[in-house]
Design a protein around this motif. Structure first.
Motif, short mmCIF file in Angstrom:
data_model
loop_
_atom_site.label_atom_id
_atom_site.label_comp_id
_atom_site.label_asym_id
_atom_site.label_seq_id
_atom_site.Cartn_x
_atom_site.Cartn_y
_atom_site.Cartn_z
N GLY A 74 0.84 21.85 -5.34
CA GLY A 74 1.71 22.77 -4.61
C GLY A 74 2.95 22.05 -4.11
N PRO A 75 3.24 22.13 -2.81
CA PRO A 75 4.43 21.47 -2.27
C PRO A 75 4.21 19.98 -1.99
CG PRO A 75 3.31 22.63 -0.51
CD PRO A 75 2.57 22.95 -1.78
N LEU A 76 3.00 19.48 -2.18
CA LEU A 76 2.67 18.10 -1.83
C LEU A 76 2.79 17.19 -3.04
CD1 LEU A 76 -0.59 18.63 0.26
CD2 LEU A 76 1.77 18.63 1.08
N LEU A 77 3.29 15.99 -2.81
CA LEU A 77 3.15 14.89 -3.75
C LEU A 77 2.17 13.92 -3.10
CD1 LEU A 77 6.89 14.52 -4.82
CD2 LEU A 77 4.99 15.30 -6.25
N LEU A 78 0.96 13.88 -3.64
CA LEU A 78 -0.15 13.27 -2.90
C LEU A 78 -0.05 11.76 -2.75
CD1 LEU A 78 -3.15 15.42 -4.13
CD2 LEU A 78 -2.03 15.47 -1.90
N CYS A 79 0.73 11.09 -3.60
CA CYS A 79 0.89 9.65 -3.41
C CYS A 79 1.73 9.37 -2.17
CB CYS A 79 1.51 9.00 -4.63
SG CYS A 79 3.21 9.47 -4.97
N ARG A 80 2.53 10.36 -1.75
CA ARG A 80 3.37 10.21 -0.55
C ARG A 80 2.83 11.03 0.62
NH1 ARG A 80 8.74 13.24 -1.29
NH2 ARG A 80 7.29 14.97 -0.87
N ASP A 81 2.49 12.30 0.38
CA ASP A 81 2.04 13.21 1.44
C ASP A 81 0.52 13.14 1.65
OD1 ASP A 81 4.70 14.18 1.55
OD2 ASP A 81 4.27 15.45 -0.19
N ARG A 135 -10.25 16.15 8.01
CA ARG A 135 -9.34 15.43 7.12
C ARG A 135 -10.09 15.09 5.84
NH1 ARG A 135 -4.72 14.05 9.35
NH2 ARG A 135 -4.31 12.24 8.03
N ILE A 136 -9.42 15.30 4.69
CA ILE A 136 -10.04 15.03 3.41
C ILE A 136 -9.12 14.15 2.57
CG2 ILE A 136 -11.25 17.25 3.50
CD1 ILE A 136 -9.35 18.29 1.37
N SER A 137 -9.69 13.49 1.56
CA SER A 137 -8.93 12.64 0.66
C SER A 137 -8.85 13.33 -0.69
CB SER A 137 -9.62 11.28 0.51
OG SER A 137 -8.89 10.45 -0.38
N LEU A 138 -7.62 13.65 -1.11
CA LEU A 138 -7.40 14.36 -2.37
C LEU A 138 -6.92 13.39 -3.44
CD1 LEU A 138 -5.60 17.56 -1.05
CD2 LEU A 138 -7.95 17.38 -1.88
N CYS A 142 2.95 6.58 -10.00
CA CYS A 142 4.04 5.74 -9.50
C CYS A 142 3.79 5.26 -8.07
CB CYS A 142 5.38 6.48 -9.57
SG CYS A 142 5.54 7.85 -8.40
N GLY A 143 3.11 6.06 -7.25
CA GLY A 143 2.84 5.68 -5.88
C GLY A 143 3.93 6.04 -4.90
N VAL A 144 5.10 6.46 -5.38
CA VAL A 144 6.24 6.67 -4.48
C VAL A 144 6.93 8.01 -4.71
CG1 VAL A 144 6.70 4.23 -4.05
CG2 VAL A 144 7.69 5.34 -6.07
N ALA A 145 6.19 9.01 -5.22
CA ALA A 145 6.69 10.39 -5.34
C ALA A 145 7.88 10.51 -6.29
CB ALA A 145 7.03 10.95 -3.96
N ARG A 146 7.93 9.69 -7.31
CA ARG A 146 9.01 9.79 -8.30
C ARG A 146 8.60 10.61 -9.53
NH1 ARG A 146 10.58 3.43 -8.68
NH2 ARG A 146 11.87 3.25 -6.80
N CYS A 147 7.37 10.39 -10.02
CA CYS A 147 7.03 10.93 -11.34
C CYS A 147 6.52 12.36 -11.29
CB CYS A 147 6.00 10.02 -12.02
SG CYS A 147 4.34 10.06 -11.28
N GLY A 148 5.97 12.79 -10.17
CA GLY A 148 5.50 14.15 -10.02
C GLY A 148 4.12 14.43 -10.57
N PRO A 192 0.82 -1.22 0.00
CA PRO A 192 0.00 0.00 0.00
C PRO A 192 0.85 1.27 0.00
CG PRO A 192 0.15 -0.84 2.22
CD PRO A 192 0.88 -1.83 1.35
N PHE A 193 0.20 2.38 -0.40
CA PHE A 193 0.85 3.67 -0.49
C PHE A 193 0.00 4.74 0.21
CE2 PHE A 193 2.03 1.51 -4.56
CZ PHE A 193 3.37 1.33 -4.28
N GLY A 194 0.67 5.84 0.56
CA GLY A 194 -0.04 7.02 1.04
C GLY A 194 -0.33 7.03 2.52
#
Length: 282
Positions: free
Chosen positions: A257-264, A237-240, A246-252, A104-106
């Motif tokens: 903004g400053p968040l990579l949502l698959c990680r943050d 709390r909300i789900s964006l 990619c699931g791991v903040a590689r592809c962007g 799982p991710f996120g």
């Protein structure tokens, strides 16, 4: 690259693990829940609110939230609405068919952060799927929360997800409010948007946590309604959702903004999300 799991274990984020469809549960005319069992290894544990990358051979891979019980070992559940080529292929996978799984991710919903408080859970449409693990976890620890309210909305009664589950949850002590946009002749419940029963709730704002999932405008309107009741933004709390590839903040691709949502994300508090969502087309 390894990813930390809920029990402190790790998995290779690039490894696609084969899972077999052992059951299909029809939810609506275009939505199905797949019950997946790993073909060789043990199923990966997950936290309520996390997602997996699901792959259909020859078609592609997409991010889908887990909709099953975090306490149910050995299986994964994913509720999938057929809206594109990959989701249609996953939706149509027959019993016995194979699906690739990474994750799982996120981040998760973190129901433990609301222990001793009132919980307000609002789901719009298929947004109930990522919230279902949260509801199951909360009901399993029902005595840890003062009050649990679930508000669910759908386009019509026929589009309501987990209808049997919702009635069982209400019987278990959850305060349930259902509403639809377009009622059928047999519908005796509320008509309108989820913001309407939410606006009528009497809340203790200093002791309320809220969890929202659905279309982005719906979540924003619900968050504003809660803020108007003096619920703190950090307690919402909300789900964006963005284009998670990619699931791991590689592809962007999932950057907000400053968040990579698959990680943050995908679960973030509204204090973090509000200034980002207020910028058009960010």
């Amino acid at each position: 690259m390894t990813v930390e799991l809920s029990a402190g274990r790790t998995t290779d984020a690039d490894t696609m693990l084969a899972h077999r469809v052992v059951d299909r549960i029809t939810q609506t005319s275009d939505t199905v829940t797949l019950i997946l069992e790993p073909t060789r290894q043990a199923a990966q544990p997950f936290r309520a609110g996390q997602f997996m990358m699901l792959y259909r051979h020859g078609i592609g891979e997409i991010a889908i939230s887990v909709s099953g019980d975090p306490a149910r070992a050995g299986f994964l559940e994913h509720t999938i609405r057929a809206v594109g080529a990959v989701s249609r292929a996953l939706h149509d996978t027959p019993v016995g068919g194979l699906v690739g799984v990474r994750g799982p991710f996120g981040t998760g919903w973190q129901p433990e952060s609301a222990i001793g408080r009132d919980l307000v859970i609002v789901a719009g449409g298929v947004g109930l799927a990522p919230l279902r693990p949260l509801v199951l976890a909360v009901l399993a620890a029902r005595g840890s929360y003062r009050r649990v309210v679930l508000i669910t909305g759908a386009r019509s009664p026929a589009d309501m997800l987990f209808r049997g589950d919702q009635h069982r949850w209400a019987a278990a002590g959850l305060e349930l409010h259902q509403t639809v946009d377009r009622p059928a002749a047999s519908w005796t419940g509320q008509v309108g948007f989820v913001t309407e029963p939410l606006a009528r709730l009497h809340l203790d704002p200093g002791r309320t946590s809220a969890f929202l999932c659905g279309p982005e405008p719906m979540m924003q309107f619900c968050a504003r309604a809660l803020l108007a009741k003096k619920v703190a933004a950090q307690d919402i709390r909300i789900s964006l959702e963005r284009n998670m590839q990619c699931g791991v903040a590689r592809c962007g691709h999932c950057q907000l903004g400053p968040l990579l949502l698959c990680r943050d994300g995908p679960i973030v508090d509204y204090a973090t999300a509000q200034p980002l969502l207020s910028v058009p087309e960010l």
